[in-house]
Scaffold this motif. Sequence first.
Motif, mmCIF file in Angstrom:
data_model
loop_
_atom_site.group_PDB
_atom_site.id
_atom_site.type_symbol
_atom_site.label_atom_id
_atom_site.label_comp_id
_atom_site.label_asym_id
_atom_site.label_seq_id
_atom_site.Cartn_x
_atom_site.Cartn_y
_atom_site.Cartn_z
ATOM 1 N N THR A 130 0.773 -1.393 -0.208
ATOM 2 C CA THR A 130 -0.104 0.193 0.415
ATOM 3 C C THR A 130 1.151 1.424 -0.081
ATOM 4 O O THR A 130 0.442 2.409 -0.880
ATOM 5 C CB THR A 130 -0.625 -0.164 1.073
ATOM 6 N N LEU A 131 1.627 1.126 0.844
ATOM 7 C CA LEU A 131 2.974 1.963 0.829
ATOM 8 C C LEU A 131 3.580 2.975 -1.169
ATOM 9 O O LEU A 131 3.645 3.760 -1.246
ATOM 10 C CB LEU A 131 4.256 2.573 1.779
ATOM 11 N N ALA A 132 3.286 1.790 -1.034
ATOM 12 C CA ALA A 132 4.245 1.795 -2.568
ATOM 13 C C ALA A 132 3.733 2.541 -3.192
ATOM 14 O O ALA A 132 4.017 3.362 -4.189
ATOM 15 C CB ALA A 132 5.045 0.369 -2.978
ATOM 16 N N PHE A 133 2.143 1.706 -3.565
ATOM 17 C CA PHE A 133 1.432 2.111 -4.543
ATOM 18 C C PHE A 133 1.455 3.874 -3.829
ATOM 19 O O PHE A 133 1.045 4.628 -5.041
ATOM 20 C CB PHE A 133 -0.033 1.793 -4.494
ATOM 21 N N CYS A 134 1.098 4.424 -2.751
ATOM 22 C CA CYS A 134 0.770 5.294 -2.223
ATOM 23 C C CYS A 134 1.757 6.078 -2.486
ATOM 24 O O CYS A 134 1.799 7.678 -3.349
ATOM 25 C CB CYS A 134 0.552 5.977 -1.312
ATOM 26 N N CYS A 135 3.514 5.987 -2.271
ATOM 27 C CA CYS A 135 4.308 6.577 -3.111
ATOM 28 C C CYS A 135 4.756 6.907 -4.022
ATOM 29 O O CYS A 135 5.178 8.146 -4.942
ATOM 30 C CB CYS A 135 5.932 5.800 -2.909
ATOM 31 N N THR A 136 4.072 6.263 -5.194
ATOM 32 C CA THR A 136 4.550 5.751 -6.777
ATOM 33 C C THR A 136 3.535 7.102 -7.155
ATOM 34 O O THR A 136 3.694 8.402 -8.200
ATOM 35 C CB THR A 136 3.900 4.617 -7.172
ATOM 36 N N THR A 142 4.476 10.391 -8.451
ATOM 37 C CA THR A 142 3.573 10.972 -9.825
ATOM 38 C C THR A 142 2.545 12.559 -10.337
ATOM 39 O O THR A 142 3.346 12.824 -11.087
ATOM 40 C CB THR A 142 2.887 9.619 -10.406
ATOM 41 N N PHE A 143 2.214 12.445 -9.036
ATOM 42 C CA PHE A 143 1.390 14.211 -9.031
ATOM 43 C C PHE A 143 2.095 14.811 -8.840
ATOM 44 O O PHE A 143 1.662 15.651 -9.173
ATOM 45 C CB PHE A 143 -0.056 13.675 -7.616
ATOM 46 N N ARG A 144 3.083 15.054 -7.969
ATOM 47 C CA ARG A 144 3.869 16.063 -7.339
ATOM 48 C C ARG A 144 4.897 16.616 -8.756
ATOM 49 O O ARG A 144 4.292 17.450 -9.116
ATOM 50 C CB ARG A 144 4.679 16.009 -6.716
ATOM 51 N N GLN A 145 5.100 15.157 -9.461
ATOM 52 C CA GLN A 145 5.998 15.301 -10.833
ATOM 53 C C GLN A 145 5.184 16.474 -11.886
ATOM 54 O O GLN A 145 5.287 17.134 -12.623
ATOM 55 C CB GLN A 145 6.873 14.643 -11.326
ATOM 56 N N LEU A 146 4.094 15.935 -12.494
ATOM 57 C CA LEU A 146 3.278 16.553 -13.152
ATOM 58 C C LEU A 146 2.921 17.469 -13.229
ATOM 59 O O LEU A 146 3.091 18.876 -13.886
ATOM 60 C CB LEU A 146 1.838 15.677 -13.028
ATOM 61 N N ILE A 202 0.443 26.165 -2.707
ATOM 62 C CA ILE A 202 1.002 27.619 -1.877
ATOM 63 C C ILE A 202 0.029 28.683 -0.544
ATOM 64 O O ILE A 202 0.165 28.716 0.805
ATOM 65 C CB ILE A 202 2.020 29.131 -1.594
ATOM 66 N N GLN A 203 -1.134 29.234 -1.311
ATOM 67 C CA GLN A 203 -1.895 29.313 -0.652
ATOM 68 C C GLN A 203 -2.993 28.202 0.296
ATOM 69 O O GLN A 203 -3.282 29.000 1.136
ATOM 70 C CB GLN A 203 -3.499 29.725 -1.523
ATOM 71 N N GLN A 204 -2.927 27.217 -0.409
ATOM 72 C CA GLN A 204 -3.016 26.211 0.927
ATOM 73 C C GLN A 204 -2.424 25.952 2.044
ATOM 74 O O GLN A 204 -2.727 25.608 3.181
ATOM 75 C CB GLN A 204 -3.972 24.847 0.047
ATOM 76 N N SER A 205 -0.863 26.308 1.622
ATOM 77 C CA SER A 205 -0.119 25.369 2.967
ATOM 78 C C SER A 205 -0.254 26.684 3.394
ATOM 79 O O SER A 205 -0.259 26.690 5.063
ATOM 80 C CB SER A 205 0.848 25.019 2.029
ATOM 81 N N ILE A 206 -0.723 27.913 3.208
ATOM 82 C CA ILE A 206 -0.512 29.357 4.144
ATOM 83 C C ILE A 206 -1.354 29.388 5.175
ATOM 84 O O ILE A 206 -1.649 29.592 5.949
ATOM 85 C CB ILE A 206 -0.495 30.661 3.406
ATOM 86 N N PHE A 207 -2.915 28.982 4.523
ATOM 87 C CA PHE A 207 -3.824 29.464 4.690
ATOM 88 C C PHE A 207 -4.814 28.184 5.969
ATOM 89 O O PHE A 207 -5.458 27.894 6.357
ATOM 90 C CB PHE A 207 -5.162 29.923 3.687
ATOM 91 N N GLY A 208 -4.330 26.234 5.794
ATOM 92 C CA GLY A 208 -4.542 25.946 6.288
ATOM 93 C C GLY A 208 -4.420 24.484 5.578
ATOM 94 O O GLY A 208 -4.283 24.332 3.511
ATOM 95 N N ARG A 209 -5.149 23.411 5.708
ATOM 96 C CA ARG A 209 -5.085 21.695 5.457
ATOM 97 C C ARG A 209 -6.321 21.600 5.682
ATOM 98 O O ARG A 209 -6.193 19.894 6.058
ATOM 99 C CB ARG A 209 -3.480 21.255 5.621
ATOM 100 N N SER A 210 -7.415 22.361 5.237
ATOM 101 C CA SER A 210 -8.501 21.151 5.322
ATOM 102 C C SER A 210 -9.235 20.663 3.812
ATOM 103 O O SER A 210 -9.853 20.479 4.215
ATOM 104 C CB SER A 210 -9.868 22.679 6.125
ATOM 105 N N HIS A 211 -8.582 21.113 3.053
ATOM 106 C CA HIS A 211 -9.132 21.170 1.673
ATOM 107 C C HIS A 211 -8.536 18.867 1.177
ATOM 108 O O HIS A 211 -7.506 19.266 1.581
ATOM 109 C CB HIS A 211 -8.249 21.975 0.434
ATOM 110 N N PRO A 212 -9.431 18.282 0.657
ATOM 111 C CA PRO A 212 -9.436 17.125 0.682
ATOM 112 C C PRO A 212 -8.128 16.907 0.127
ATOM 113 O O PRO A 212 -7.110 15.112 0.221
ATOM 114 C CB PRO A 212 -10.723 16.395 -0.295
ATOM 115 N N VAL A 213 -7.531 17.844 -0.763
ATOM 116 C CA VAL A 213 -6.482 17.324 -1.566
ATOM 117 C C VAL A 213 -5.015 16.737 -0.535
ATOM 118 O O VAL A 213 -3.927 16.377 -1.292
ATOM 119 C CB VAL A 213 -6.074 18.104 -2.989
#
Length: 132
Positions: free
Chosen positions: A21-27, A31-35, A56-67
Amino acid sequence: NIRKLIEEKNCDQASVELLNTLAFCCTNIITFRQLLIRYDAFRRTFDGMPLTEWFIQQSIFGRSHPVHALFTLDGLKDMENIIIGQMHEKGLSSTDFTSQIEQFLHLLEKTNRSMEKAVAGHLVWKDRILMS
């Protein structure tokens, strides 16, 4: 499924499932971050607003968004500790299991640093000034 295996004290299969599961998540996270980094480069080429600005905005204003759940692995440490405890109860070594988890987490940290470098780059600051 992993929690069920933990409840059944099947630490061998639980450790394999957790690592898979961790391998799947990491992959997928890497991939998402590189894209995202490449998409932002494309958007900058055509004077568009990069998605890292949103990051940046999400990191500054909080982490409540599901993404933001895509960038964390809540519950991993708890399951890892339970499985290690069960391995020790059975007299099994947890060294390989722990080492593999640490390697996956190292990969995630590396990709996180890449993302932060891309977000903190001079082009992003130029974009922030121009888009304001």
